[in-house]
Each structure stands twice: as C-alpha cells, then as structure tokens.
Write an enzyme that holds these catalytic residues in place. Structure first.
Site, mmCIF file in Angstrom:
data_model
loop_
_atom_site.group_PDB
_atom_site.id
_atom_site.type_symbol
_atom_site.label_atom_id
_atom_site.label_comp_id
_atom_site.label_asym_id
_atom_site.label_seq_id
_atom_site.Cartn_x
_atom_site.Cartn_y
_atom_site.Cartn_z
ATOM 1 N N PRO A 220 0.867 -1.185 0.000
ATOM 2 C CA PRO A 220 0.000 0.000 0.000
ATOM 3 C C PRO A 220 0.897 1.226 0.000
ATOM 4 C CG PRO A 220 -0.051 -1.134 2.134
ATOM 5 C CD PRO A 220 0.957 -1.853 1.305
ATOM 6 N N ASP A 396 6.098 2.486 1.495
ATOM 7 C CA ASP A 396 5.167 1.451 1.947
ATOM 8 C C ASP A 396 4.516 1.949 3.242
ATOM 9 O OD1 ASP A 396 3.978 -0.809 3.053
ATOM 10 O OD2 ASP A 396 5.525 -2.162 2.272
ATOM 11 N N HIS A 397 3.227 2.239 3.150
ATOM 12 C CA HIS A 397 2.559 2.862 4.299
ATOM 13 C C HIS A 397 2.354 1.876 5.447
ATOM 14 C CE1 HIS A 397 0.573 5.906 6.439
ATOM 15 N NE2 HIS A 397 -0.138 6.451 5.473
ATOM 16 N N ARG A 398 2.649 0.587 5.210
ATOM 17 C CA ARG A 398 2.559 -0.352 6.336
ATOM 18 C C ARG A 398 3.630 -0.037 7.363
ATOM 19 N NH1 ARG A 398 3.064 -5.954 3.316
ATOM 20 N NH2 ARG A 398 4.697 -4.702 2.355
ATOM 21 N N LEU A 399 4.759 0.456 6.881
ATOM 22 C CA LEU A 399 5.864 0.716 7.806
ATOM 23 C C LEU A 399 6.166 2.209 7.955
ATOM 24 C CD1 LEU A 399 7.992 -0.616 9.587
ATOM 25 C CD2 LEU A 399 9.514 -0.699 7.620
#
Ligand code: CAO
Length: 424
Positions: A220, A396-399
């Site tokens: 994402p 990466d918007h997860r991290l």
C-alpha cells in the site's frame, strides 16, 4: 565419448533461462570454451562455453526455448578420451552424473553467488522470476497455478519447499475474490476493431511485469513530492570539474542524489527496511545498498550500488557509470542486481515534473527524480531564479507513515541544498 552439456547453476536465484541464439550446428567441430549458445536469464545475457573440444553430436534446443538448470542442451562427441563428467555409453558402468559447465560464464558470472542467499527477489532488477526450487516443487506449483516468483522460500538457502507452495496457494485462495477475478478476466477480441499484432514479452519485460504487479498488489503505497534547491550542488559540480563526459571524476546529479539518500537512510532506518507481513515484523538492515534504475534498450534494469553511505561522491559517480554501462550491455552479474535496500530512479534526463515510482518490493521506499528546472524563489525581498530538483518519494505505508515519509524527503532535500556536509 558423448558428453551432455547442461545449463549450469548461474546463481542461486536463477533456475531458468531462455535460449537466445544457437551458435553451433550438429557436425560442427568446436574448441574448449567456444560459445555454444547465447542464453538469457532474467538478470543477464551470457554465452555458454563448450566444456571441451569435440564435435557437436546433437543440439536439443532452439532459440526461444525456456530451459532449466541441469537440462541437457547439447551433446558433444568429445575429441579424445573420457572427460570428467562424461556420460557413459550403454556399456559403461557405473553411470555418472551429466557434466555441468562451470558456473563461470562470460562476463556475467564472476560473482555468481558470493553474496549468500538474498532475501530480495528484486525486479529486472528487482526481479525474482526464477526462484530456487526442486522439480517436484515446480510441478506442484504448476498444478496449483502458483507463480513461484511470488513464493518466499523457507528452505535452506531460500529454496522453495512444497509447504511454501501449498501455503501460497492457500493464501491466494483466501485472497479477495475481486482480485482473482481481475487477474483472470479474459481479454476482448481486439481484432474486431482493427488489425493487431502479438509479440511475446522479452525476459526483462516479463520480470518487470511480474515484479510491478506483485509490488503494486502487496504494497500500500503513497507518493510524497518535494523540491530541492540545487544551487549549491550545481556550484559544487562546476567547481569539481563536472561536465566532461567520460571523465572518471564527473559528478552527476544522480550520484549526489544516491549519496544524500544513502546518508538519509542511515538517519531514517525505517526506510531502509522490509516488512515481514506474515510475522508482522520490520526487518531493519545494517547496510545501505542503493538500486539505481537504468533505462536500457532491453528494458528497465536496476543494478545495486553497495554501501553507498560509505562511499565518496566520485566513487559513487564512477560506479554508477560502470553499472549503467554494464546494464546497457547486459553484462551485469546476478549479484549486481540483488540485495538493494532502496531505489533511486532518475527520469530527469528525459523530462517530467513529477511521477509516482512503484516501491520495489521487498524494499519499502523508492525515490523518483524528475527534471531540474529554474524556478523563482522568494528571498524575502524579491524573486530570484534558482534551479530546483523535483523529488518524488513512494513508500510502503505499512511501515512508513506520511509524516516520516515527508521528514525523510525533506532531509534529502536539505542534504542536496547543503552538499558540503557530504564532504565533511
Ligand atoms: N534534471 C535535469 N537534468 C538531468 C537530470 C535531472 N534530474 N538528470 C540528468 N540530467 C541531465 C544530465 O546532466 C545530462 O545532461 P548533459 O548531457 O548535458 O550532461 C543528461 O540529462 C543525461 O543524463 P543521464 O540520464 O545520463 O544522467 P545520469 O548519468 O545522472 O543518469 C541513469 C544515469 C542511469 C540514472 C540514467 O541514464 C537513466 O537510465 N535514467 C532512467 C531511469 C529510469 O528509467 N527510471 C524509470 C524506472 S521505472 O520505469
């Protein structure tokens, strides 16, 4: 004596290749080391040398064939005496394994696998088309419709096991139905609206397609834009004698961006990391290896500049030039395409004001560079013309949260605005 010539293990992550050209014909006498075939992996183009002198008895492949490591490609009638690895004739016993060529293959082979297993199946650069897996595993993957390049191997040296394939199949089955439906929707018959032409993807195109689709579906991502005032970099480059093409000391804008980004990655370790989605863990890397996108006539390749944070600007500029040259000649070794922790993609030589680069999974960030242009800057009293470099960071918007992404990018801009810090 007959001798089988097989495809050797070029590197750990390469299990398949494509025959580009057959360079010999049955009946032809060949010398040791004479090129027999031109072979292309997802990483490089190389010539397969003859293991010894002899006469070509049979050629079992043709241009365009996909071939696997260990597959018999040609048979040679050896010039004299049984050589090591020679296949026995019917009467001879015990049978020996077919000969495999040494992994030293042309210029691309010198560093086949010194790096150890790389966790980064990156596309053409980053690409992970060929994954180490046994024939049984490949068979199961075919049966279950699992693309091996999307499977992470948990076996020794990253090999893909039967369990890995089953787990991937399970995950795919439980993926949202919409995603699966989109992948399998049939194409319309385009010829209804005019004539069309079909062309198979080249290896590089295929790897790029798979890697991009995979990255796009699992990461994402958000893109953040900023601009760096390049006045000091330009002054620095002029002073350092930049400009002369071919001059080993030429400092390019790309070299500055790589160096500044590498230092920024040290200050922001979350952007020099990977996400382990299964274990919900972040993997921080203690090394900074920057992949640099290179546009070649064969497609996009991303060689990796190692330890960019520890190298000087001139060294980075020189290495970049060498890597780009090798990429264009398709002479990169597999290890030169592996292990990147971050990517820089400079499209500024072509143009554009901004773009959204796709994060090169399993990395978590990529920096896109567009064309520098002179823009007015308000100095408190008046506008003054200044060169600005547009930068686009996808992450990466997860991290990486937006604020962190914005801070990292600002840090990069400030590094470029004050390049003297790089030298000190
Ligand atoms: N802004 C303005 N000018 C720029 C620039 C920028 N961001 N980047 C490069 N230039 C200039 C250079 O100074 C050079 O000018 P001169 O000919 O006057 O010296 C010219 O553009 C061509 O430079 P270059 O592209 O060779 O620059 P480089 O050596 O810094 O870049 C490399 C090397 C490998 C990054 C580049 O050649 C390349 O392949 N870029 C494409 C990357 C790509 O395809 N990205 C997309 C990936 S996703 O599909």
């Amino acid at each position: 004596m007959r001798r089988d010539v097989t495809l050797p293990e070029v590197s750990e992550n390469v299990a398949e290749a494509t025959v580009v050209k057959v360079l010999v014909a049955p009946g032809e006498t060949v010398k040791a080391d004479q090129p027999l075939l031109e072979v292309e992996t997802d990483k490089a183009l190389f010539e397969l040398p003859s293991p010894e002198g002899g006469v070509v008895a049979e050629v079992l492949v043709k241009a365009g064939d996909r071939i696997a490591v260990g597959q018999v490609l040609l048979r040679l009638e050896a010039a004299e005496g049984p050589a090591e690895g020679t296949l026995p004739d019917e009467t001879a016993a015990p049978p020996k394994a077919p000969a495999t060529l040494p992994p030293a293959l042309g210029p691309s082979s010198s560093s086949s696998s010194k790096e150890g297993p790389s966790p980064d199946p990156s596309p053409p650069a980053r690409g992970a088309l060929s994954s180490p897996a046994s024939p049984a595993v490949r068979k199961l993957a075919r049966e279950l419709g699992v693309d091996l390049s999307s499977v992470r191997g948990t076996g020794p040296r990253g090999r893909i096991t039967l369990e890995d394939v089953k787990a991937r199949a399970k995950a795919l089955l439980s993926a949202p139905a919409a995603g699966r439906a989109a992948a399998s929707r049939p194409l319309p018959d385009f010829s209804r609206w005019g004539s069309v032409r079909r062309e198979p993807f080249s290896t590089v195109r295929r790897v790029t397609a798979e890697a991009m689709a995979h990255a796009w579906s699992v990461v994402p991502q958000v893109t953040q834009h900023d601009r760096a005032d390049l006045t000091s970099v330009e002054a620095f480059r002029r002073k350092a004698g930049a400009g002369g093409k071919g001059d080993a000391g030429t400092l390019t804008v790309t070299a500055f961006v790589v160096k500044v980004a590498a230092l920024a990655l040290r200050a922001f370790p979350a952007l020099n990391a990977s996400v382990d989605a299964e274990r919900m863990e972040a993997i921080f890397k203690d090394y900074v290896h920057v992949g640099v996108a290179v546009d070649t006539e064969h497609g996009l390749l991303v060689p990796v500049l190692r330890d960019a944070d520890r190298k000087g600007l001139r060294e980075i500029a020189r290495e970049l030039r060498e890597l780009a040259e090798k990429a264009r000649l398709r002479r990169l070794s597999p290890s030169e395409l592996e292990g990147g922790t971050f990517t820089v993609s400079n499209l500024g030589g072509i143009g554009g004001t901004a773009f959204s680069p796709i994060v090169s999974w399993p990395q978590v960030a990529i920096l896109g560079v567009s064309r520098a242009e002179i823009l007015p800057r308000w100095n408190g009293e008046a506008f003054e013309p200044r060169p600005f470099l547009p930068l686009s960071l996808s992450y990466d918007h997860r991290l990486v949260d937006g604020a962190l992404g914005a801070r990292f990018l600002r840090h990069v801009c400030e590094g470029l605005e004050d390049p003297w810090n790089l030298v000190l």
